[in-house]
Scaffold this active site. Structure first.
Site, short mmCIF file in Angstrom:
data_model
loop_
_atom_site.label_atom_id
_atom_site.label_comp_id
_atom_site.label_asym_id
_atom_site.label_seq_id
_atom_site.Cartn_x
_atom_site.Cartn_y
_atom_site.Cartn_z
N ASP A 253 -1.90 13.29 0.36
CA ASP A 253 -2.35 12.69 -1.08
C ASP A 253 -2.38 13.35 -2.07
OD1 ASP A 253 -3.35 11.17 1.56
OD2 ASP A 253 -3.29 9.60 -0.09
N LYS B 226 -4.81 12.17 5.04
CA LYS B 226 -5.52 11.16 5.86
C LYS B 226 -6.44 12.06 6.84
CE LYS B 226 -5.32 7.67 5.52
NZ LYS B 226 -5.93 6.76 4.66
N GLN C 63 -3.14 2.83 10.75
CA GLN C 63 -1.97 2.66 10.00
C GLN C 63 -0.84 3.14 10.85
OE1 GLN C 63 -4.57 4.26 8.69
NE2 GLN C 63 -4.79 3.88 6.61
N ARG D 115 -5.76 -1.43 -8.75
CA ARG D 115 -6.50 -0.41 -8.12
C ARG D 115 -6.56 0.60 -8.80
NH1 ARG D 115 -4.24 0.76 -1.98
NH2 ARG D 115 -6.16 2.05 -2.09
N ARG E 24 0.97 -1.06 -0.03
CA ARG E 24 -0.04 -0.02 0.02
C ARG E 24 0.84 1.32 0.04
NH1 ARG E 24 1.57 1.85 4.38
NH2 ARG E 24 0.68 3.75 4.34
N GLY E 25 0.19 2.28 -0.06
CA GLY E 25 1.07 3.63 -0.23
C GLY E 25 1.05 4.03 -1.45
N ALA E 26 0.76 5.17 -2.26
CA ALA E 26 0.86 5.46 -3.53
C ALA E 26 2.27 5.25 -3.90
CB ALA E 26 0.34 6.81 -3.74
#
Lengths: 347, 347
Positions: B244, B255, B203, B97, B54-56
């Site tokens: 983000d 977030k 997280q 995704r 995960r994590g862009a």
């Protein structure tokens, strides 16, 4: 001006017969509504210790009624047996949660009511029943008065944010922070509640969301980190919280997370109201610095509902309460009325 | 000035051979450190879909390396078979995704590198490997630069607060928000981190606390509602968060919970820093109002780790992100440098 009690579930029931201590088992919420009728001393002690009944006012009422139940059943015995049973029950109940001031206070009040020189056990048990029911009814009336005073700060259509549980599941009545919500709802005014889930113990999710949902009051559940965002969206008209202790200058000790809400309310121009019984005022504490903050076990933060959510060895900071300085509190509402700053509470 | 990589576990490993996609299975953290070496396309897609990676930035790198692994193995086949295998893999990875911009971007970059007119599959697969490794190494270098620039805002002995996970478990390198923490630690400067657990998906508890603990950096876990209290106690010198998306005017989408920290930091006079790759800047969005906020499922708030914590029917507000206005952001740090207000990001 009373809330519709049929749909409002309070922590303890005030029943004049005193043949049992009737509580809601809060450890079963929100999955099941289980009413317990406790007749044995060991059951009452266990219920208090394991938080089946919680909330400072409710614990006091439970101890008072519990002692009256035991005394009523021992009333047919000899005076000596009656004395022994009552003394044993008072000791056991008083020490079930030694730090709960309300508990010892209520048990001692019922015990003292039974000290009628030379009277038969039946007479003495009757006096104890009367005192326990008075304590319970006083608690219900206290909540109604907080609701009445608090309602003067609100109006129909408002959307309020609350934290933790200071609703009907904390006392025998309709709550403290949530009392005016029930008051407005009972008189037909629309009111909407946003409830912080309140980590680590999730009283907002487990208890506040449950009791408001059941009472038919619109409630939306938030994680604690979402409160700022809904304030910025213009969706909150007032913040309503309870208190565990209020200092002479109006500094407020309440569930961890309360202080942050007060800062956020100030930033967004939203009034921040604290609602609590007069018994919460501590004029001996000049300010927040003199109110000790209980630190709780790291496992509450590292675990959740038996599931480990963080490394088992990681350091944790887990204060049970924080202190909100009086300067951030728009008004303090007690059963005695509405107080505005500057606050000066005296004995 | 590199962090001690032996103790820092990043989400994805940059390995030149491209015989497997090597990731940390983040769904097993913090209970177990499981490294997965994925060689089959369906395994890679599943790992991305189920948030094992995960994590862009990390998702983009994983897609790039995954495609190179498939291409390398198909390189001995005929050109037609190679083309079919690569096209199928690119489609499957890109759509694992669909909303992750980095993923499609990285997959398409590797795909384009293999479009060498008339070349044999072996040559084309080699070009794709080179591109995938370049993307991975660029990510590592990006993190190092954010760490270097961010470190100029900090000094040894500082105590910082962070939210969610923008550490080494989000990219292939040492992270974004936490990059300067690793940079200071690597050069021997003391630095202490307070980590919000970050409900609803935790997280901070699961990932940030784990990775810092493992790296030997002092970390203390907080529930989200405790941040205000530790700020008031004077225990926080700076707040470090990721992003983000960042609008042209410096408004920051991050977030949920980030905005509240920014307000609290302002109230306590604590600098609030946002650290993110240049790719996070969106000059097309003039301000926060033009950045859409994803709303997520109510079950994330009503449940936790498979355990129901709120009434199953209660309304829930569950935005994934909030917007912090630029006025609350003391500085924005990217791999290109440190930006101070007023912010004007252009293409």
């Amino acid at each position: 001006m009373h809330a519709p009690r049929s749909s409002v579930v309070s922590a303890v029931t005030c029943a004049a017969a005193c043949d049992a201590l009737t509580i809601i088992d809060q450890t079963q919420l929100p999955l099941a509504l289980v009413e317990l009728s406790l007749t044995e001393l060991h059951e009452m002690v266990e219920a208090i210790q394991s938080l089946r009944v919680r909330g400072a006012p409710a614990i006091g009422v439970a101890g008072a009624i519990g002692l009256a139940v035991i005394a009523t059943r021992a009333a047919l015995a000899s005076p000596a047996t009656f004395d022994a049973a009552v003394a044993q029950a008072a000791d056991a109940l008083r020490s079930a949660r030694p730090t709960a001031v309300n508990l010892a206070w209520a048990v001692d009040r019922v015990l003292a009511a039974g000290q009628v020189g030379g009277a038969a056990p039946g007479i003495r048990a009757g006096a104890m029943r009367d005192e326990a029911i008075a304590i319970c009814n006083d608690d219900v009336a206290m909540c109604e008065r907080i609701g009445m005073h608090g309602a003067t700060l609100l109006r129909g259509g408002m959307r309020v944010l609350t934290h933790c549980n200071a609703g009907a599941l904390a006392p025998a009545g309709i709550g403290t922070a949530l009392a005016p919500v029930y008051t407005l709802h009972a008189r037909g005014d629309a009111i909407t509640v946003f409830a912080d889930e309140t980590r680590p113990l999730l009283q907002g999710a487990r208890l506040t969301a449950w009791e408001l949902d059941r009472a038919g009051i619109p409630v939306t559940l938030l994680t604690d980190g979402m409160a700022a965002s809904v304030m910025r969206d213009g969706r909150i008209d007032a913040v309503l919280v309870g208190a565990d202790r209020i200092a002479a200058n109006g500094d407020v000790a309440d569930k961890i997370g309360t202080y942050g809400l007060a800062v956020l309310a100030l930033h967004h121009g939203i009034p921040f109201y604290v609602l609590a019984p007069t018994s919460t005022l501590d004029p001996q504490a000049p300010n927040g610095a003199s109110m000790p903050i209980e630190m709780r076990d790291a496992s509450e933060v590292r675990m959740h509902a038996g599931v480990q959510t963080a490394p088992g060895t990681v350091a944790v900071h887990n204060p049970a309460f924080d202190v909100t300085p009086a300067a951030l509190v728009s008004a303090i509402v007690t059963d005695a009325g509405v107080f505005h700053p500057p606050y000066h509470f005296t004995d």
